[in-house]
Design an enzyme around this catalytic site. Sequence first.
Site, PDB file in Angstrom:
ATOM      1  N   GLY A   1      53.779  19.841  43.022  1.00 32.82           N
ATOM      2  CA  GLY A   1      53.634  20.363  44.371  1.00 32.82           C
ATOM      3  C   GLY A   1      52.376  21.212  44.479  1.00 32.82           C
ATOM      4  N   SER A   2      52.441  22.220  45.346  1.00 34.44           N
ATOM      5  CA  SER A   2      51.224  22.928  45.754  1.00 34.44           C
ATOM      6  C   SER A   2      50.610  23.819  44.684  1.00 34.44           C
ATOM      7  CB  SER A   2      51.514  23.767  47.006  1.00 34.44           C
ATOM      8  OG  SER A   2      51.815  22.927  48.099  1.00 34.44           O
ATOM      9  N   THR A   3      51.328  24.161  43.615  1.00 28.91           N
ATOM     10  CA  THR A   3      50.685  24.922  42.552  1.00 28.91           C
ATOM     11  C   THR A   3      49.562  24.100  41.913  1.00 28.91           C
ATOM     12  OG1 THR A   3      52.401  24.180  41.004  1.00 28.91           O
ATOM     13  CG2 THR A   3      52.692  26.354  42.009  1.00 28.91           C
ATOM     14  N   PHE A   4      49.645  22.783  42.033  1.00 26.75           N
ATOM     15  CA  PHE A   4      48.610  21.897  41.491  1.00 26.75           C
ATOM     16  C   PHE A   4      47.322  21.967  42.313  1.00 26.75           C
ATOM     17  CE2 PHE A   4      46.713  17.722  40.435  1.00 26.75           C
ATOM     18  CZ  PHE A   4      46.833  17.739  39.059  1.00 26.75           C
ATOM     19  N   LYS A   5      47.439  22.490  43.526  1.00 27.19           N
ATOM     20  CA  LYS A   5      46.255  22.601  44.393  1.00 27.19           C
ATOM     21  C   LYS A   5      45.189  23.516  43.794  1.00 27.19           C
ATOM     22  CE  LYS A   5      48.858  21.761  48.663  1.00 27.19           C
ATOM     23  NZ  LYS A   5      49.465  22.379  49.868  1.00 27.19           N
TER      24      LYS A   5
END
Length: 635
Positions: A290-294
């Site tokens: 999810g968004s932690t990969f951003k």
Amino acid sequence: MFFKFVHKRIKIVFIAIIFLFILVIGKVGYIQLFQYKKLNDLASDLWSRNLPIEASRGLIYDINNLIIADNITTTSLVLIPNQIKDKEKVSKSLSEILGVSYDEMYKHVSKKTSIERVHPEGRRLGYEIADKINALNYDGVYLLKESKRYYPYDKLLSHVIGYVGIDNQGLSGLELQYDKYLTGSYGSIKYFSDAKGNRLKMSEIYEKPQDGINLQLTINLDIQKSVERELDNVMTKYNAEQALAIVMNPNNGEILAMSSRPNFSPSNYKDYTIEQINRNLPIWSTYEPGSTFKIITLAASIEEKTVNLDKDTFYDGGSIQVENARIRCWKAGGHGAQTYLQVVENSCNPGFVTMGQKLGKEKLFKYINNFGFGTKTGIDLNGEGSGILFKLDKVGPVELATTSFGQGVSVTPIQQITAVSAAINGGYLYKPYIVKRMLEPVTNSIIKENDKTLVRRVISEESSKEVRRALESVVANGTGRNAYIEGYSVGGKTGTAQKVNNGTYMVGNYIVSFIGFTPADNPEVVVYVAIDHPKGVSQYGGTVAAPVAKSILTDCISILGIEKSENVHEKEYQWNEKKYYTVPNVVGMNKKDAIKELKNFVVTYTGSGDIVKEQSPGAGERIKGGSKVRILLGE
């Protein structure tokens, strides 16, 4: 002629006798000179007996020398069948004390062997049972010291430490990974017996066992306790399916704490399944981040200078079309016009899709690989996963878009925290590790010491500084505001990933996460928290995981002695949040002016006079609006 023939035969016999005599002397000489030790050892084995004495297993310490895995002394039953005269009587007595059948015990007592270890009934006996056996005073019945593994904190750090079997052999975790070092060498009590196995009245020879090597971990027990407490609270409050947390020093890869739920009790491992014991989720579990990969897309974009966070803008209408796929923002209707810094703050999926498009698949996946995704980190624990990435030749426009915001890829938590540490520490990817030192068991002197291992440089210091600034803004102004800590600069990123089952995204079932660090300008500690399917709450990383990370970070600040930050990014408070204010200096003011200055607080005062002599809290402290400020008045 006859006498001549007889004389010749005598000469032949005489020569033969001399030859045989020479052979005998040669053989005796060979035995005495070359085979003496071998034959002596073989003879000794026939009339000597060894009662084995088990060595203590190496201790496991935290970084502050607190024992996490210890040993307690127990006893085990050993029989010398040839020395037991009344086998029926001995079998009956021992079967009653140990609670086993007479027939089973008689098999041990009458076994045709020099030494019989009663296993498992006679292993690791308690003091009460051992005292009863000792009081029998039977010939051929011996109680030997054995060391039993003891975990003083029970379930704490259970998947990392692992457990040992009944023979003190490591079966999982560090107990397995470092078993050859932790396991010592047996000693013995050697005595002598006659041909029938009866003990001779000769002095015994004691050979001392060699204890195993001790391990000192990078784990900080106080931080570990904080993690364990918060995960227990999460499981109770949200009835989550699973939860995990890792705390790391981003500047060298040292693991300060690691745990997951469900966990297990190493002392009672038989009560759990192999799957429950062996699934160390922080290194084994793989899922869409999810968004932690951003953060990786952000770091790559800054390093490649494809976006300027403050000057470049993006209009979010709520979705973006990529070929035949429409990718939506989590906010219905979108965020409207934004700078790319606001795209990061708002965790806007369409905005990150454009960031990925600006990079292109070759550059984006180059950075993903350089940050360590798709391969094992090499942490010194068994059972690590490697995650799953798209093969570059299979990456089309849609795959590029979804990868940009952390969908369609599979990573492990240890990969996540290791990669983000590289993004915020100046661009250095370090190999994570958990064993700091190997120590000699008697003196605890250092045998071997592990140090940080640089894998590669991934981005520049300037790019890393910009990543830190953006992530601090996420906590102050964006989706990570529930991790904000007054007086300290905190950076971080939320994540909300829809779970996949049989290739289909599940409805209403998410893994929510948050990764945060402090101080934001010079990180000393980074925390990753992930919670699988929390119930009875809006499933967002900022709602569920961020407060958990905040609690752990707050404890880390106290435990590690992290000082308050001088330049804190001021939080933008929402209407339903309690605002913090800085307490002004009113010492020396008159009472009336002081009360005006303290308008955001409840003022109480003591003493007589009209001038403020003292105040509490002192000037510069940040406290919630409406809190009490006490002043002392005087002339």
